[in-house]
Design a protein around this motif. Structure first.
Motif, PDB file in Angstrom:
ATOM      1  N   THR A 306      -4.280  -9.860   0.857  1.00 20.39           N
ATOM      2  CA  THR A 306      -2.935  -9.935   1.465  1.00 20.39           C
ATOM      3  C   THR A 306      -2.161  -8.648   1.223  1.00 20.39           C
ATOM      4  OG1 THR A 306      -2.916 -12.329   1.075  1.00 20.39           O
ATOM      5  CG2 THR A 306      -0.800 -11.266   1.541  1.00 20.39           C
ATOM      6  N   ILE A 307      -2.267  -8.105   0.004  1.00 15.51           N
ATOM      7  CA  ILE A 307      -1.561  -6.855  -0.310  1.00 15.51           C
ATOM      8  C   ILE A 307      -2.072  -5.717   0.563  1.00 15.51           C
ATOM      9  CG2 ILE A 307      -1.234  -5.094  -2.090  1.00 15.51           C
ATOM     10  CD1 ILE A 307      -1.187  -7.343  -4.164  1.00 15.51           C
ATOM     11  N   ILE A 308      -3.410  -5.665   0.757  1.00 15.83           N
ATOM     12  CA  ILE A 308      -3.998  -4.597   1.597  1.00 15.83           C
ATOM     13  C   ILE A 308      -3.506  -4.723   3.033  1.00 15.83           C
ATOM     14  CG2 ILE A 308      -6.159  -3.732   2.568  1.00 15.83           C
ATOM     15  CD1 ILE A 308      -7.502  -4.504  -0.092  1.00 15.83           C
ATOM     16  N   ILE A 309      -3.496  -5.955   3.557  1.00 12.90           N
ATOM     17  CA  ILE A 309      -3.036  -6.167   4.950  1.00 12.90           C
ATOM     18  C   ILE A 309      -1.565  -5.797   5.095  1.00 12.90           C
ATOM     19  CG2 ILE A 309      -2.612  -7.934   6.708  1.00 12.90           C
ATOM     20  CD1 ILE A 309      -5.108  -9.379   5.612  1.00 12.90           C
ATOM     21  N   LEU A 310      -0.732  -6.241   4.148  1.00 14.77           N
ATOM     22  CA  LEU A 310       0.704  -5.928   4.219  1.00 14.77           C
ATOM     23  C   LEU A 310       0.966  -4.432   4.061  1.00 14.77           C
ATOM     24  CD1 LEU A 310       2.202  -8.880   2.143  1.00 14.77           C
ATOM     25  CD2 LEU A 310       2.284  -8.573   4.613  1.00 14.77           C
ATOM     26  N   ASN A 311       0.186  -3.768   3.217  1.00 15.89           N
ATOM     27  CA  ASN A 311       0.335  -2.323   3.024  1.00 15.89           C
ATOM     28  C   ASN A 311       0.000  -1.560   4.289  1.00 15.89           C
ATOM     29  OD1 ASN A 311       0.855  -0.042   1.264  1.00 15.89           O
ATOM     30  ND2 ASN A 311      -1.326   0.383   1.413  1.00 15.89           N
ATOM     31  N   LYS A 312      -1.047  -2.019   5.011  1.00 23.97           N
ATOM     32  CA  LYS A 312      -1.397  -1.364   6.267  1.00 23.97           C
ATOM     33  C   LYS A 312      -0.290  -1.535   7.309  1.00 23.97           C
ATOM     34  CE  LYS A 312      -6.454  -1.473   5.890  1.00 23.97           C
ATOM     35  NZ  LYS A 312      -7.720  -1.960   6.486  1.00 23.97           N
ATOM     36  N   ARG A 313       0.440  -2.629   7.210  1.00 19.59           N
ATOM     37  CA  ARG A 313       1.556  -2.875   8.121  1.00 19.59           C
ATOM     38  C   ARG A 313       2.871  -2.271   7.608  1.00 19.59           C
ATOM     39  NH1 ARG A 313       0.655  -6.713  12.048  1.00 19.59           N
ATOM     40  NH2 ARG A 313      -1.350  -7.787  11.949  1.00 19.59           N
ATOM     41  N   ASP A 314       2.758  -1.434   6.559  1.00 17.55           N
ATOM     42  CA  ASP A 314       3.907  -0.736   5.984  1.00 17.55           C
ATOM     43  C   ASP A 314       4.981  -1.714   5.490  1.00 17.55           C
ATOM     44  OD1 ASP A 314       5.260   1.518   5.177  1.00 17.55           O
ATOM     45  OD2 ASP A 314       6.362   1.753   7.058  1.00 17.55           O
TER      46      ASP A 314
END
Length: 316
Positions: A306-314
Motif C-alpha cells: 500500500t505504501i509503494i502504491i500510494l508513493n507512486k501516486r505522490d
C-alpha cells in the motif's frame, strides 16, 4: 502647544523663536487646546473654523478662503510604532495664509515641520509666505516618497520571510502595509486635486518661479501616486501567493494524513478479522504455532504494498 518663529537673517538660515506674534512670523500649532485656538484667532483674525479644520483626523484635503485668509489642508505621512513594527498613516496639516503671518496646525508633532525649525531647509524665510507654503508642500511630497521607499524595503523583507515560513505575524505585517498604501493613495489623490487648484490662485501667479515650484510639487505627487499603485499591486500579488501557499500546504498535510490513515487501517482490518471469537478461520488451530507469524507477515506485506502504491501516486 503654540510656537512662534521668525527669520532674522537675510540668508534664511537663522530662525528665532518669539514670545509674541509679529508681522512676518510663523505660528506653529501642535494639538492646540481650545484656549490656544481662541487666543490665536483673536490675535490674528483667523476664523476659528480654519484653526479647527486640521484638528479633525477625517478632514480631507481642500482649499478655503475667508476675509483675506487662505486655508490649505493637505494630508501628510506619519510613522508610528505598533507592536514593535512601523506603521504608516496620514494626518491633515492645515496651512493658513494671512496678510501678515503663516499659521500651521496639526494634530501631531511632524518631522516635516521640524526640518524647518531645526534649520535643515535652506533659503527659508517666514515672511515670504507663498514661498514658505510651497516649500512645505515640497517637503510633504518628499516625505511621501521617502515613506513609500521604506514600505518597499519592508515589503521585500517580509517577502523573504515568506520563503521560509508563513506565519500570522508576517501576514499581519503585510496587511498593515496594504492598509498604509490605501491611506497613502487616498491622501495623495486628494492632495493632487488641491495642488492643481492652487495653480489658479492669484498668490501663485505673482512669481513665475513660485508657479514652477508648485508644478514640480505636482509632478512629485503624481510620481508618488504611481509608486503607491505599483507597490499596492505587488503586495496584493504577495498576499494572493501567500494564500495559495497556505492552501497548498494544507492540501499536502491533508493528503499525508489520508495516506497515513489508509496505511494504519490495514493492521486493524487483519487484527479484527483474525481476532474474532469464531472457528474455521485459517491457522486458528492451536497446534499450528506459526499462525501469528503468518498473519503478521501478511499484514506487513499488505502495508508495504500500500505504501509503494500510494508513493507512486505522490501521496507521501
Amino acid at each position: 502647544m503654540i510656537s512662534i518663529y521668525k527669520t532674522v537673517s537675510e540668508t534664511g538660515n537663522s530662525l528665532q523663536q518669539l514670545d509674541s506674534i509679529e508681522p512676518g512670523c510663523w505660528i506653529n500649532m501642535v494639538s492646540p487646546s481650545e484656549q490656544e485656538v481662541l487666543l490665536i484667532s483673536k490675535k490674528t483674525g483667523v476664523p476659528i473654523e480654519f484653526l479647527n479644520a486640521a484638528l479633525d483626523e477625517e478632514e480631507s484635503s481642500r482649499i478655503d478662503s475667508e476675509d483675506n485668509n487662505l486655508l490649505f489642508i493637505v494630508d501628510i505621512p506619519f510613522t508610528e510604532m505598533e507592536e514593535n513594527s512601523l506603521t504608516y498613516d496620514t494626518y491633515p496639516l492645515g496651512i493658513i495664509h494671512t496678510q501678515k503671518e503663516i499659521i500651521t496646525v496639526c494634530l501631531k508633532n511632524s518631522k516635516l515641520l521640524n526640518d524647518f525649525i531645526e534649520g535643515n531647509i535652506r533659503s527659508f524665510f517666514t515672511f515670504k509666505r507663498s514661498r514658505f507654503i510651497l516649500q512645505i508642500l515640497y517637503r510633504v511630497s518628499s516625505y511621501f516618497l521617502l515613506s513609500l521607499r521604506q514600505i518597499e524595503k519592508k515589503s521585500l523583507m517580509i517577502q523573504k520571510k515568506l520563503h521560509s515560513s508563513v506565519s500570522n505575524k508576517v501576514l499581519m505585517q503585510l496587511l498593515s502595509l496594504q492598509n498604509s498604501l490605501v491611506y497613502f493613495s487616498t491622501s495623495l489623490k486628494a492632495n493632487e486635486i488641491t495642488l492643481e487648484k492652487m495653480l489658479k490662485l492669484e498668490i501663485m501667479q505673482k512669481y513665475e518661479e513660485d508657479k514652477d515650484i508648485l508644478e514640480d510639487v505636482i509632478i512629485e505627487i503624481k510620481q508618488a501616486i504611481e509608486m503607491t499603485g505599483i507597490y499596492a499591486n505587488i503586495l496584493n500579488a504577495t498576499m494572493e501567493a501567500s494564500a495559495n501557499v497556505i492552501s497548498n500546504n494544507l492540501n499536502l498535510v491533508m493528503k499525508l494524513l489520508a495516506s497515513v490513515t489508509i496505511v494504519m487501517s490495514i493492521p486493524n482490518i487483519y487484527s479484527g478479522l483474525f481476532g474474532m471469537n469464531v472457528t474455521g478461520l485459517p491457522w486458528s488451530d492451536a497446534a499450528n504455532g506459526h499462525g501469528f507469524a503468518i498473519v503478521l507477515s501478511m499484514t506487513l506485506i499488505t502495508v508495504i504494498a500500500t505504501i509503494i502504491i500510494l508513493n507512486k501516486r505522490d501521496m507521501f
